[in-house]
Write an enzyme that holds these catalytic residues in place. Sequence first.
Site, PDB file in Angstrom:
ATOM      1  N   HIS C 135       0.860  -1.181   0.000  1.00  0.00           N
ATOM      2  CA  HIS C 135       0.000   0.000   0.000  1.00  0.00           C
ATOM      3  C   HIS C 135       0.903   1.240   0.000  1.00  0.00           C
ATOM      4  O   HIS C 135       2.013   1.207   0.534  1.00  0.00           O
ATOM      5  CB  HIS C 135      -0.849  -0.050   1.275  1.00  0.00           C
ATOM      6  N   ASP C 212       3.369  -3.993   8.082  1.00  0.00           N
ATOM      7  CA  ASP C 212       2.113  -3.264   7.933  1.00  0.00           C
ATOM      8  C   ASP C 212       0.975  -4.264   8.173  1.00  0.00           C
ATOM      9  O   ASP C 212       0.658  -5.086   7.326  1.00  0.00           O
ATOM     10  CB  ASP C 212       2.032  -2.659   6.527  1.00  0.00           C
ATOM     11  N   GLN C 215      -4.214  -5.105   7.211  1.00  0.00           N
ATOM     12  CA  GLN C 215      -5.171  -6.095   6.720  1.00  0.00           C
ATOM     13  C   GLN C 215      -5.074  -7.410   7.482  1.00  0.00           C
ATOM     14  O   GLN C 215      -5.790  -8.366   7.153  1.00  0.00           O
ATOM     15  CB  GLN C 215      -4.951  -6.349   5.220  1.00  0.00           C
ATOM     16  N   LYS C 238     -10.373  -0.372  10.135  1.00  0.00           N
ATOM     17  CA  LYS C 238     -10.524  -1.632   9.396  1.00  0.00           C
ATOM     18  C   LYS C 238     -10.823  -2.798  10.335  1.00  0.00           C
ATOM     19  O   LYS C 238     -11.120  -3.896   9.873  1.00  0.00           O
ATOM     20  CB  LYS C 238      -9.249  -1.934   8.597  1.00  0.00           C
ATOM     21  N   CYS C 376      -4.654   2.149  -3.867  1.00  0.00           N
ATOM     22  CA  CYS C 376      -3.457   2.729  -3.238  1.00  0.00           C
ATOM     23  C   CYS C 376      -2.261   1.800  -3.365  1.00  0.00           C
ATOM     24  O   CYS C 376      -1.471   1.640  -2.425  1.00  0.00           O
ATOM     25  CB  CYS C 376      -3.699   3.059  -1.771  1.00  0.00           C
TER      26      CYS C 376
HETATM   27  C1  LIG Z   1      -2.189  -2.652   3.626  1.00  0.00           C
HETATM   28  C2  LIG Z   1      -2.599  -1.273   4.043  1.00  0.00           C
HETATM   29  N1  LIG Z   1      -1.684  -0.445   4.583  1.00  0.00           N
HETATM   30  C3  LIG Z   1      -2.008   0.791   4.977  1.00  0.00           C
HETATM   31  C4  LIG Z   1      -3.286   1.283   4.853  1.00  0.00           C
HETATM   32  C5  LIG Z   1      -3.556   2.693   5.306  1.00  0.00           C
HETATM   33  O1  LIG Z   1      -4.388   2.722   6.426  1.00  0.00           O
HETATM   34  P1  LIG Z   1      -4.980   4.120   6.924  1.00  0.00           P
HETATM   35  O2  LIG Z   1      -5.557   4.780   5.697  1.00  0.00           O
HETATM   36  O3  LIG Z   1      -6.026   3.770   7.896  1.00  0.00           O
HETATM   37  O4  LIG Z   1      -3.857   4.894   7.504  1.00  0.00           O
HETATM   38  C6  LIG Z   1      -4.273   0.458   4.284  1.00  0.00           C
HETATM   39  C7  LIG Z   1      -5.662   0.894   4.081  1.00  0.00           C
HETATM   40  O5  LIG Z   1      -5.998   1.910   3.539  1.00  0.00           O
HETATM   41  C8  LIG Z   1      -3.915  -0.845   3.864  1.00  0.00           C
HETATM   42  O6  LIG Z   1      -4.814  -1.659   3.324  1.00  0.00           O
END
Ligand SMILES: Cc1ncc(COP(=O)(O)O)c(C=O)c1O
Lengths: 150, 150, 418, 418
Positions: C135, C212, C215, C238, C376
Amino acid sequence: MSAVATATLYREQVLAHARAPGHSTPLDHADARATGANALCGDHLEVQLALTDERISGYAFHAEACVLVRAAASMLGDRLLGLDRAGVHAMALRFERLLQGEAGDTDALGDLAVFVDLAAHPARRKCARLPLATVLAALAGRATATTEEA
Amino acid sequence: MSAVATATLYREQVLAHARAPGHSTPLDHADARATGANALCGDHLEVQLALTDERISGYAFHAEACVLVRAAASMLGDRLLGLDRAGVHAMALRFERLLQGEAGDTDALGDLAVFVDLAAHPARRKCARLPLATVLAALAGRATATTEEA
Amino acid sequence: MNASAGTPATHDGFDVARVRAEFPLLARTVHDGKPLVYLDNANTAQKPRCVIEAVDRFYRERNANVARAVHALSEEATDLYEGARTALARFINAPSAQELVLTSGTTMATNLVAYSYLLPRLEPGDSVLTTRMEHHANIVPWQLVCERRGARLKAAALEANGELRVDEFIALLTPEVKLACVAHVSNVLGTVNPVREIAAACRKRGIPLLVDGSQAVPHMPVDVRALGCDFYAFTGHKMCGPTGTGGLWARRELLADMPPFFGGGEMIREVRIEGSTFADPPARFEAGTPNIAGFVGLAAAVAFLESLDMQRIAAREQVLLDYATARLQEVPGLRILGSAAHKAAVISFLVEGAHAHDLATLLDLEGVAVRSGHHCAHPLMQFYGVPATCRASFSFYNTEAEADVLVAALRKARKLLV
Amino acid sequence: MNASAGTPATHDGFDVARVRAEFPLLARTVHDGKPLVYLDNANTAQKPRCVIEAVDRFYRERNANVARAVHALSEEATDLYEGARTALARFINAPSAQELVLTSGTTMATNLVAYSYLLPRLEPGDSVLTTRMEHHANIVPWQLVCERRGARLKAAALEANGELRVDEFIALLTPEVKLACVAHVSNVLGTVNPVREIAAACRKRGIPLLVDGSQAVPHMPVDVRALGCDFYAFTGHKMCGPTGTGGLWARRELLADMPPFFGGGEMIREVRIEGSTFADPPARFEAGTPNIAGFVGLAAAVAFLESLDMQRIAAREQVLLDYATARLQEVPGLRILGSAAHKAAVISFLVEGAHAHDLATLLDLEGVAVRSGHHCAHPLMQFYGVPATCRASFSFYNTEAEADVLVAALRKARKLLV
Ligand SMILES: Cc1ncc(COP(=O)(O)O)c(C=O)c1O
Ligand SMILES: Cc1ncc(COP(=O)(O)O)c(C=O)c1O
């Protein structure tokens, strides 16, 4: 958000333009050209214009894009011939008002008036906007256009 | 939070110690000393110790601080004499359990046992902790102590 | 189609109907009364009643600022906020709640590591290692700080099936790598990466590993001690929690060595105009008034997930994944991106001749919420050479009947578009 | 004393009883059934029913991520989120909603300016100008970036009555100053600073001015255009909104020139492993999933404040300030810090012979919530040479009867302590 507006977004008129778009035969000679791209969507559009006395006398496009971009590019072609830059600007303003759901003089927009359905679909407006934005870029001598972050 | 516990926080026993603290006459000769300070509160405490065979044989303090610090410093003085470092450590552990509201052997804490009321007042525990922490610092040869961010 | 949303069956000992009843939003309809089929869970999850009510109740009964005042209300609010830290730390099996920095989400967590851990350590010629499937929150922060230092971002490649080439990742762990980063679970492909193996390789080379967990935390038991990583980032919204919440777990030694990042209240020890001293972690990294109500809600989300049992959630979602995958593969022209052996219930797909956004809009008309676009994850789209995909992502509250609605809607859309 | 909390009188055309009825928490009791007298409003404000319900309703009916998906729910959520931006921009009379970056609060807003605006412009020998009365959020971020660049933080002094020495502030606006900063309203003294005059002086010298509006936006009409400043920071939780919300208004030209700060989703245009391009402001500065529900609640708070009328709120709070000041001055040994001619309803005080924390705890026993300590303003405490103060801070929903409870409780505490 009106359910009716959304349900009609992919009406036959739109799908027909997208399936068999007009103005898709490349021009022999283009006086102006530009590329429209919405990177977030993955939409890509190339536009060619022929100009006579600063008025549009020829238009063609090639799109790898969603139905709305393809349909809008095709419908647009039916209204462009004879317009100068100011005329295209006026049309773009009218189209913008339509997208915002304002009633108004839509006759001049021809088939494009079908995109009044997008008043209820803000996330897809950038698709319908891309062809006009790309034509305006070509007329202004810019190579690229995008309608993301509008 | 128990209403009773809070209401008794400033009981007469505490106020009496704070108003007329014992152990406030400076020692003629100090073998160890340390300064306790909680900057966020604005509490400031100085502690002197006399030591005989590594056991506390004299204790005095000077405080510019809230009632709880002053009372705890005074009450503490009544229990320190004769203790070595391990003894003070054991006392500090016992006091910590008291602050957390755990029942246990409170006899050895003397008047300090009154601070069981702080089980319901986490924000003020650091005040009651400061004198013991400062004595431990002095015994360990450290110049300063704080009980903020505990 | 109307019956689909509320299938009252018990699946694998998991009473889906009862679970769904806890989520008010799942009873919604969209366009013309179509029951909502919410398959955009990798984007954000719906909230159970207990989370909504915890936030609501906080504002009605407990609202105060934390760690600042000695009055009763403030002590109650502080207890609730610190209680959330404790609950979250336990949920991911962190050795200590003091190792958990509460953040506004994963993005703030990775940026905190970028600016406070990485930037001061990075020198020209150094590099950071990530993967092609990340991401943007696990790519762009590293780019921003690498650029400032003349360092370089490297990305390990993938197999065509969406698995990480772990051998390549490990081979790229060369001495100039100052931080390695990997998603626990890919938000596009569903790939579950072998974090233990990767962490062991990093540890052997003395390279810290950031995972990270955005998920993963919502969908499987997570144990940061067992994983053996050094940083673990996750996001509250999430995992059935409120928006604007999340956390960064980091080993105590690493946090202790990190200078402050944001300046403001709560993170200081003493402030003078000439210079200031700073609190110990985690307070050092929590400047200003936090999202107190949000974390109270997140603690309720943790309790809710624990009551369902993360093992059983994971098992239930595997059943859904298998079912949905099989049904989708029956749709002509449909191609699924990502078929890792170890995969979470995230299905990205393309339909020949149909643009992802058109599909998503037409699915939406049938009540089916999926995400279309690059998710993203541009570098992953570039790897597959596609501009965008559609993604159906499942949660434990989804049903097989909802997968059927998705498939029926796809067939209908295909008829229109192709 | 029991009648105090709910005085059903109409004051100055302001129906306090009706207003209070909108705030569920004000009906609370503490210790032994004492009615809560909440005088810690400068710390955080209570929330009206409409705000609590807006958040609740969002999670029950609209919850989705924003700006990412084309499905109906996501479009609704995006409309609500962008609607909040528009409402907030209008509330402070910003020329355009596109000049308003939504942040998690004032602290994030000032740090964004520190890292994205100031840091790239700061050179050794440069300086930043602030004042002695600032909150740490308007001191520490500047220190952190000054330290990295060999630049210096300067602070203009105060008069004994808590007014800024504006002449000194202006004299300190020398050419090496790269940013000037001032609170619109002091959170400790209540001093309302002459921002227009200061802004005019800054503009004349080409020095951008940041105003910390944390304590102004909740209590008076704010018009950033009329003020003439360049950055304006504020926080949602003090203006009856949810925790974890706030904003930074900045002139378009300044935002346009600022490089990205946090990396992640939403703030990018295109990401490649080799390098990325970024979105225009404000999206460029809003990486990751924002506190969507929080901003939906904040929009409701703005509507609520607008319905009461900020002019009338300010007038009502002046009446309360005058009343409470007079009553407090009758308490023997009580000294008020701060008596600026132009002052908001914040009263810091000391009682001879009593420590601020003891006072606060004893007030709390009577149901009165005040804050004691340094109020995140160490340099101001150093200026007055006191370790801590007690602070009673009023909101439009407070009553004269509550001021009476405060005074009675203070007298009782004095008897015990002095
Ligand atoms: C794998 C992963 N990393 C990071 C994020 C970023 O999370 P957030 O937008 O809540 O900071 C997301 C979701 O948007 C994600 O799916
Ligand atoms: C004047 C002032 N500035 C800044 C802040 C910081 O606001 P926040 O903690 O919401 O970021 C506050 C309140 O705490 C304040 O009163």
